[in-house]
Design an enzyme around this catalytic site. Sequence first.
Site, mmCIF file in Angstrom:
data_model
loop_
_atom_site.group_PDB
_atom_site.id
_atom_site.type_symbol
_atom_site.label_atom_id
_atom_site.label_comp_id
_atom_site.label_asym_id
_atom_site.label_seq_id
_atom_site.Cartn_x
_atom_site.Cartn_y
_atom_site.Cartn_z
ATOM 1 N N LEU A 29 -20.209 -54.377 -5.992
ATOM 2 C CA LEU A 29 -19.595 -55.403 -4.968
ATOM 3 C C LEU A 29 -18.105 -54.740 -4.669
ATOM 4 O O LEU A 29 -17.697 -54.409 -4.960
ATOM 5 C CB LEU A 29 -19.912 -56.406 -6.668
ATOM 6 C CG LEU A 29 -21.118 -56.800 -7.027
ATOM 7 C CD1 LEU A 29 -20.377 -57.987 -7.931
ATOM 8 C CD2 LEU A 29 -22.047 -57.466 -5.998
ATOM 9 N N GLY A 32 -16.105 -58.571 -0.636
ATOM 10 C CA GLY A 32 -17.013 -59.772 0.683
ATOM 11 C C GLY A 32 -17.636 -60.813 -0.236
ATOM 12 O O GLY A 32 -17.966 -61.818 -0.147
ATOM 13 N N HIS A 33 -17.947 -59.782 -1.626
ATOM 14 C CA HIS A 33 -18.796 -60.523 -3.031
ATOM 15 C C HIS A 33 -18.311 -61.837 -3.670
ATOM 16 O O HIS A 33 -18.411 -62.307 -3.695
ATOM 17 C CB HIS A 33 -19.348 -58.894 -3.858
ATOM 18 C CG HIS A 33 -20.727 -58.849 -3.188
ATOM 19 N ND1 HIS A 33 -20.186 -57.051 -2.393
ATOM 20 C CD2 HIS A 33 -21.378 -58.931 -2.201
ATOM 21 C CE1 HIS A 33 -21.424 -56.486 -1.874
ATOM 22 N NE2 HIS A 33 -22.165 -57.538 -2.088
ATOM 23 N N GLY A 144 -23.184 -64.091 2.963
ATOM 24 C CA GLY A 144 -22.162 -63.418 3.511
ATOM 25 C C GLY A 144 -22.928 -63.516 5.667
ATOM 26 O O GLY A 144 -24.189 -63.382 5.139
ATOM 27 N N LYS A 145 -21.612 -63.744 5.974
ATOM 28 C CA LYS A 145 -22.502 -63.791 7.501
ATOM 29 C C LYS A 145 -22.712 -62.286 8.444
ATOM 30 O O LYS A 145 -23.288 -62.121 9.459
ATOM 31 C CB LYS A 145 -21.569 -64.200 8.372
ATOM 32 C CG LYS A 145 -22.035 -66.529 8.255
ATOM 33 C CD LYS A 145 -20.795 -66.663 9.251
ATOM 34 C CE LYS A 145 -20.817 -68.635 8.447
ATOM 35 N NZ LYS A 145 -19.883 -68.959 10.232
ATOM 36 N N LYS A 146 -21.982 -61.468 7.553
ATOM 37 C CA LYS A 146 -22.221 -59.872 7.919
ATOM 38 C C LYS A 146 -24.173 -59.886 8.105
ATOM 39 O O LYS A 146 -24.153 -59.364 9.164
ATOM 40 C CB LYS A 146 -21.626 -59.155 7.018
ATOM 41 C CG LYS A 146 -21.716 -58.019 8.163
ATOM 42 C CD LYS A 146 -21.581 -56.792 6.811
ATOM 43 C CE LYS A 146 -22.226 -56.249 5.501
ATOM 44 N NZ LYS A 146 -22.834 -55.124 6.000
ATOM 45 N N SER A 182 -19.106 -53.667 3.229
ATOM 46 C CA SER A 182 -20.035 -53.287 3.398
ATOM 47 C C SER A 182 -20.495 -52.403 1.641
ATOM 48 O O SER A 182 -19.552 -51.515 2.071
ATOM 49 C CB SER A 182 -21.125 -52.988 4.899
ATOM 50 O OG SER A 182 -22.060 -52.497 3.630
ATOM 51 N N ARG A 184 -22.539 -49.703 1.939
ATOM 52 C CA ARG A 184 -22.777 -48.410 2.185
ATOM 53 C C ARG A 184 -21.188 -48.111 3.078
ATOM 54 O O ARG A 184 -21.623 -47.360 3.445
ATOM 55 C CB ARG A 184 -23.804 -49.140 3.616
ATOM 56 C CG ARG A 184 -25.776 -49.621 2.777
ATOM 57 C CD ARG A 184 -26.000 -49.620 3.965
ATOM 58 N NE ARG A 184 -27.947 -49.538 3.090
ATOM 59 C CZ ARG A 184 -28.706 -50.896 2.865
ATOM 60 N NH1 ARG A 184 -27.916 -51.650 3.506
ATOM 61 N NH2 ARG A 184 -29.388 -50.486 3.015
#
Length: 275
Positions: A29, A32-33, A144-146, A182, A184
């Site tokens: 996490l 963003g989370h 999330g909108k990502k 992210s 990643r």
Amino acid sequence: MQIHPTVSGLRAALASAGRVAFAPTMGNLHEGHVSLMKAARQHGNVVVASIFVNRLQFGAGEDFDRYPRTFEADCERLAAAGVDHLFAPDEAELYPEPQSYLIQPSALHEQTLEGESRPGHFRGMATVVTKLFNIVQPQAALFGKKDYQQLMVIRNMVRQLALPIEIFGCDTVRADDGLALSSRNGYLSETERREAPRLYRELTRVAQAVREGARDFDLLEQAAISQLRDAGWKPDYVSVRRRSDLQEPEADEQALIVLAAARLGGTRLIDNLEI
Ligand code: PAF
């Protein structure tokens, strides 16, 4: 925060819960989370998160095995963000038998952008999200909108299957240099991390040109793809789409979004900007 590794344990804990707001995750996490969890508090009096790295949504050769598992640190973040319950099943708990009943998203999404680049991804994602919804039985769920197309697939699914859940999309959280947060990003080397914000810069450039009246979307997309290629990226797509269904827009459409996916070294990054 209570941690529940089993479906029965979570169900017992939520038996007399009020309005449940749920944010599913695959762990590792970041801020963003955390912003999803904070938003969840505004949509329910009980906040539930889940951590489950869902094998079904990873294709052959993708990063299922190396996807970072950081459970202890994740628990600390979730507790600090005010999460009440964490559902953290293992594979045997969530998939006690091979999952043969699958949720098939519309062909439109399976053949578009992420659906086209990652065959089977949305089917695996929609299947686990449906299963998690059935287990948690939330009144609200946050994404999330990502992962813009994922959010759209989930909204479609909830509408078509008449699931009694309100879906909320939360804004992408970015690092100071613009890179969308992210899990990643953790795969990037130092050099790649310095290069990574280029994706956001190219999206910004396309979005700005469209806002200023440019209507040759193909030209803008190709220019962004060339910039990325010249800098060593392998782009899957940079694409201006209609926001309502992510299909190709007419020249006079107003509600647009530009989306991109590209590989930098061994890391595939995605991002988007609503125009
Ligand atoms: O966005 C994610 O992290 C995953 O796709 C989700 C929604 C948790 C399903 O595995």
